[in-house]
Scaffold this motif. Structure first.
Motif, PDB file in Angstrom:
ATOM      1  N   SER A  47       0.874  -1.178   0.000  1.00 17.90           N
ATOM      2  CA  SER A  47       0.000   0.000   0.000  1.00 17.90           C
ATOM      3  C   SER A  47       0.906   1.221   0.000  1.00 17.90           C
ATOM      4  O   SER A  47       2.047   1.165   0.491  1.00 17.90           O
ATOM      5  N   ASP A  49       0.683   3.983   1.693  1.00 19.42           N
ATOM      6  CA  ASP A  49       0.978   4.457   3.053  1.00 19.42           C
ATOM      7  C   ASP A  49       2.066   3.612   3.710  1.00 19.42           C
ATOM      8  O   ASP A  49       2.971   4.154   4.350  1.00 19.42           O
ATOM      9  N   ARG A  50       1.988   2.294   3.524  1.00 21.27           N
ATOM     10  CA  ARG A  50       2.978   1.410   4.132  1.00 21.27           C
ATOM     11  C   ARG A  50       4.338   1.556   3.440  1.00 21.27           C
ATOM     12  O   ARG A  50       5.375   1.350   4.060  1.00 21.27           O
TER      13      ARG A  50
END
Length: 410
Positions: A47, A49-50
């Protein structure tokens, strides 16, 4: 000079891309390492964000390391080379330094243990003949911190609740050759110091003395840091003596065995000497009726047997025959309506002992502070516990991690 620089650049790119192509062609896609008898890291979910936080790159690095091309072959080669390190007489004994043992799982920054969690977690294995020993390095502050944690617990619960402390030695104190025993600090001396520091109302259980009297028997595994079910049984006998109970004879249990066990010491060292002499796990199934429920870190209820060979899978470790492995907490309900309810605050050494408690208590609970996130004192009150047993191995006298977790879960 210009030609040389160009050649070096092209050679570097050739090696880099060639290595990448080879790795893609032979990338290991399995989920289990048969050599190390453990699950391999799974591919992490991506992802944005990750990725930005750095969590995905870190997890992918672990995944890549576990699935590297020819990883198994290189691990075998590395283990073979490691056999040449250590003591001068390499044909007799070798010392290998590796990571933490099973007891130190979850003792790392981020779970509330702080810097103390990292103290003393490196493990030295002595490979002597066909057996591995976990060498013991004593830390007086760690020992005193553990005693203080138990004292704080005793002061925090109802005075009527009986509290016991059972310290389980590892096999290093019982090496047959004295010169190798002297490579470790005396666990007996460490245990004596802890016991002397305990609140007088906490009763210490001398499992060490009982084991020492039976050391010619198979009390410890060759390839794993745990004691065997027989070693756990002798500790249980000593516990029953302190509780004023008659222990159930070992021949009253249904005996079974699991062959080809390669345990934690083998997984850490990949020693060829250990692999050539795998253990056989002897287990004893309780004959009495009971129900056993364990709870995962996600709170999922899992029912099963307290001793069950079906739990013994190579991916999870064959020692999981006892209690199914390590879980945050579990409960055994028996048919004994005697009002006695015991809580065992434990590490994995207790897994082989807890099933022996079934004939003596109405309810048996256990909490593993490495994974449990609730309140110990709250649990005692909620479940109307009458007796509490702290059962941990000598790791508590070399690392403050378990003591810090007990304090945090108080």
């Amino acid at each position: 000079m210009k030609f040389r620089n160009t050649f070096n650049t092209l050679f570097f790119l050739l090696v880099l891309f060639g290595f990448g192509i080879v790795n893609l062609a032979f990338f290991q896609s399995g989920s289990v390492s048969s050599l190390e008898q453990r699950n391999l890291v799974r591919r992490p979910a991506f992802s944005l964000d990750r990725f930005i936080s750095g969590e995905f790159p870190r997890e992918f690095d672990d995944y890549f390391s576990d699935h590297f091309a020819f990883r198994t072959l290189m691990a075998k080669a590395g283990a073979y080379l490691m056999e040449f390190k250590g003591l001068p007489d390499k044909n007799e004994a070798t010392i290998l330094q590796q990571g933490g043992d099973n007891t130190s799982q979850n003792l790392k920054p981020g779970n509330g243990t702080g810097a103390a969690a990292n103290t003393g977690q490196a493990v030295q294995y002595l490979i002597f003949k066909d057996r591995a020993y976990t060498l013991f390095k004593y830390s007086e502050p760690s020992a005193e911190r553990y005693a203080d944690a138990l004292n704080r617990f005793k002061s925090a619960v109802d005075p009527e609740i009986r509290v016991y402390s059972l310290l389980a030695p590892t096999s290093a104190d019982f090496i047959e050759e004295e010169k190798y025993r002297e490579l470790s600090y005396s666990q007996k001396a460490a245990f004596d110091h802890i016991n002397e520091s305990l609140n007088p109302e906490i009763k210490p259980i001398d499992a060490y003395g009982m084991l020492a009297r039976h050391i010619d028997e198979e009390l410890y595994f060759r390839t794993d840091h745990h004691w065997t079910a027989l070693g756990a049984y002798y500790a249980y006998v000593k516990l029953m003596d302190a509780l004023g109970e008659e222990p159930v004879p070992l021949n009253s249990y249904l005996k079974g065995e699991i062959k080809e066990f390669l345990g934690s010491a083998y997984k850490a060292t990949l020693s060829f000497r250990l692999r050539a002499h795998p253990d056989t796990i002897i287990y004893y199934e309780p004959a009495e009726k009971y129900t056993y429920t364990r709870y995962s870190t996600a709170g999922k209820e899992i029912e099963g047997g307290a001793v069950d060979p079906e739990y013994a899978k190579a991916s999870g470790g064959l020692y999981s025959v006892f209690l199914g492995g390590d879980f945050p907490w579990g409960e055994i309900q028996t048919e004994h309506k005697n009002g006695r309810k015991i809580l065992v605050v434990k590490d994995s050494y207790a897994n082989a002992l807890i099933p022996f408690l079934i004939p003596h208590f109405e309810n048996i609970y256990y909490i593993d502070p490495r994974f449990f996130s609730g309140s110990l004192t709250g649990f005692v009150k909620e479940h109307d516990i009458s007796e509490v047993l702290f059962l941990n191995n000598s790791t508590v006298a070399r690392s403050q991690g378990i003591a810090e977790l007990i304090n945090k879960r108080m």
